[in-house]
Design a protein around this motif. Structure first.
Motif, PDB file in Angstrom:
ATOM      1  N   VAL A 157      -0.620  17.656 -15.448  1.00  0.00           N
ATOM      2  CA  VAL A 157      -1.736  16.848 -15.928  1.00  0.00           C
ATOM      3  C   VAL A 157      -3.025  17.268 -15.222  1.00  0.00           C
ATOM      4  O   VAL A 157      -4.083  17.389 -15.845  1.00  0.00           O
ATOM      5  CB  VAL A 157      -1.462  15.351 -15.710  1.00  0.00           C
ATOM      6  N   ALA A 158      -2.927  17.501 -13.917  1.00  0.00           N
ATOM      7  CA  ALA A 158      -4.093  17.966 -13.176  1.00  0.00           C
ATOM      8  C   ALA A 158      -4.580  19.304 -13.719  1.00  0.00           C
ATOM      9  O   ALA A 158      -5.788  19.528 -13.874  1.00  0.00           O
ATOM     10  CB  ALA A 158      -3.750  18.097 -11.692  1.00  0.00           C
ATOM     11  N   ARG A 159      -3.640  20.209 -14.024  1.00  0.00           N
ATOM     12  CA  ARG A 159      -4.037  21.504 -14.584  1.00  0.00           C
ATOM     13  C   ARG A 159      -4.672  21.319 -15.961  1.00  0.00           C
ATOM     14  O   ARG A 159      -5.683  21.958 -16.284  1.00  0.00           O
ATOM     15  CB  ARG A 159      -2.838  22.442 -14.682  1.00  0.00           C
ATOM     16  N   ALA A 160      -4.074  20.472 -16.785  1.00  0.00           N
ATOM     17  CA  ALA A 160      -4.629  20.238 -18.123  1.00  0.00           C
ATOM     18  C   ALA A 160      -6.056  19.716 -18.034  1.00  0.00           C
ATOM     19  O   ALA A 160      -6.947  20.179 -18.765  1.00  0.00           O
ATOM     20  CB  ALA A 160      -3.750  19.258 -18.886  1.00  0.00           C
ATOM     21  N   MET A 161      -6.305  18.783 -17.130  1.00  0.00           N
ATOM     22  CA  MET A 161      -7.652  18.230 -17.000  1.00  0.00           C
ATOM     23  C   MET A 161      -8.630  19.276 -16.479  1.00  0.00           C
ATOM     24  O   MET A 161      -9.798  19.311 -16.891  1.00  0.00           O
ATOM     25  CB  MET A 161      -7.616  16.998 -16.100  1.00  0.00           C
ATOM     26  N   ALA A 162      -8.153  20.162 -15.599  1.00  0.00           N
ATOM     27  CA  ALA A 162      -9.016  21.245 -15.120  1.00  0.00           C
ATOM     28  C   ALA A 162      -9.362  22.198 -16.254  1.00  0.00           C
ATOM     29  O   ALA A 162     -10.509  22.656 -16.373  1.00  0.00           O
ATOM     30  CB  ALA A 162      -8.325  21.994 -13.983  1.00  0.00           C
ATOM     31  N   LEU A 163      -8.388  22.518 -17.101  1.00  0.00           N
ATOM     32  CA  LEU A 163      -8.642  23.403 -18.233  1.00  0.00           C
ATOM     33  C   LEU A 163      -9.599  22.758 -19.222  1.00  0.00           C
ATOM     34  O   LEU A 163     -10.530  23.407 -19.725  1.00  0.00           O
ATOM     35  CB  LEU A 163      -7.326  23.755 -18.930  1.00  0.00           C
ATOM     36  N   LEU A 164      -9.391  21.490 -19.510  1.00  0.00           N
ATOM     37  CA  LEU A 164     -10.283  20.785 -20.429  1.00  0.00           C
ATOM     38  C   LEU A 164     -11.708  20.755 -19.881  1.00  0.00           C
ATOM     39  O   LEU A 164     -12.679  20.914 -20.628  1.00  0.00           O
ATOM     40  CB  LEU A 164      -9.775  19.367 -20.660  1.00  0.00           C
ATOM     41  N   THR A 165     -11.833  20.561 -18.574  1.00  0.00           N
ATOM     42  CA  THR A 165     -13.148  20.538 -17.949  1.00  0.00           C
ATOM     43  C   THR A 165     -13.861  21.872 -18.126  1.00  0.00           C
ATOM     44  O   THR A 165     -15.087  21.919 -18.302  1.00  0.00           O
ATOM     45  CB  THR A 165     -13.018  20.202 -16.452  1.00  0.00           C
ATOM     46  N   ARG A 166     -13.097  22.954 -18.106  1.00  0.00           N
ATOM     47  CA  ARG A 166     -13.694  24.286 -18.277  1.00  0.00           C
ATOM     48  C   ARG A 166     -13.939  24.635 -19.733  1.00  0.00           C
ATOM     49  O   ARG A 166     -14.459  25.714 -20.029  1.00  0.00           O
ATOM     50  CB  ARG A 166     -12.794  25.347 -17.634  1.00  0.00           C
ATOM     51  N   GLY A 167     -13.550  23.757 -20.652  1.00  0.00           N
ATOM     52  CA  GLY A 167     -13.833  23.997 -22.056  1.00  0.00           C
ATOM     53  C   GLY A 167     -12.716  24.627 -22.848  1.00  0.00           C
ATOM     54  O   GLY A 167     -12.914  25.015 -24.006  1.00  0.00           O
TER      55      GLY A 167
END
Length: 271
Positions: A157-167
């Motif tokens: 989940v943390a990785r997914a949110m980081a990826l979403l933050t990067r677009g």
């Protein structure tokens, strides 16, 4: 901007001590972002409401808000002092003992979410210097983190949110972490209270807001350049998103927040 203790870095994005004089009473626009907002005014209670929703108005010596897609209207007099923090989603669990989703779209007082910290405004008001106030605040936050022993976000989940933050697109993000879009949507919403797509839009908007603010402080700005630099299709795309989140266009926001700055479209223009 105050330094954040290393032990608080996963939970606290920023700590800002502010002492601002205004030309007169007015309303400051509290912008949506992927962080949770925690404000501790010093001289008078803070009056805040969601823009366009007077019924949401709260008045108090603390203000806590989760992720939101509507701007906050922060009323001020001639002078304001206090401390404002931005917390990460993990910081909600670490500092207040609740998931960020429990605060999504809400404006509450600190006593409503973390009664054990209810005396913090009084403790800050009892100190005579910013250095002493920030030290009291730091100790209170460190004590809260130790008390809650908050678990980290699930790695995927943390990785997914980081990826979403990067677009990274939602479908690609779901594939990267091995979930269906529906499962990813459930996990992200359970954590922060918004969908992955909304979280991604908030992250992009937050980048644009920070970039436009820096440009305004430098005395010149191009909305079109900011749009291109922060992942929007064009200036019109940024203007639509900005109006949706902030309740006004980028140009109107600049006029209200930085009245001496001249916004331009296709080129940089000085004030």
């Amino acid at each position: 901007m105050a330094a954040v203790h290393p032990a608080l870095a996963p939970y606290v994005r920023s700590v800002v001590a502010y002492d601002v004089a205004f030309a007169g009473p007015g309303v400051h626009i509290g912008m949506p972002s992927t962080g949770l907002t925690f404000v501790l005014p010093l001289d008078e209670p803070l009056t805040v409401a969601w823009d366009g929703d007077p019924a949401s108005r709260t008045v108090g010596w603390t203000s806590v808000s989760g992720l939101h897609t509507t701007a906050a209207a922060v009323h001020h007099g001639d002078h304001q002092r206090g401390i404002q923090l931005s917390l990460t989603p993990a910081g909600a669990r670490a500092v207040w003992g609740v998931p960020a989703s429990a605060l999504a779209g809400r404006l509450v007082g600190l006593a409503d979410v973390a009664p054990v910290l209810a005396d913090l405004p009084e403790r800050l008001a009892g100190e005579a210097s910013w250095e002493a106030r920030l030290e009291v605040l730091q100790h209170a936050l460190l004590d809260a983190v130790r008390r809650h022993e908050a678990p980290s976000l699930r790695p995927e989940v943390a990785r997914a949110m980081a990826l979403l933050t990067r677009g990274v697109p939602v479908a690609a993000t779901a594939g990267d972490v091995g979930y269906s879009r529906r499962r990813l949507g459930t996990l992200v919403h359970d954590e922060v209270g918004v969908t992955p797509k909304t979280f991604q839009r908030l992250a992009r908007f937050s980048r644009a807001h920070a970039r436009l603010r820096r440009a305004a402080l430098a005395g010149e700005v191009s909305v079109a350049t900011v749009a291109a630099e922060t992942g929007y299709a064009d200036q019109a795309h940024l203007a639509r998103e900005w109006t949706g989140f902030a309740g006004c266009s980028p140009t109107e926001w600049l006029r209200r927040e930085f009245p001496i700055v001249q916004a331009t479209g296709e080129h940089h223009g000085a004030a």
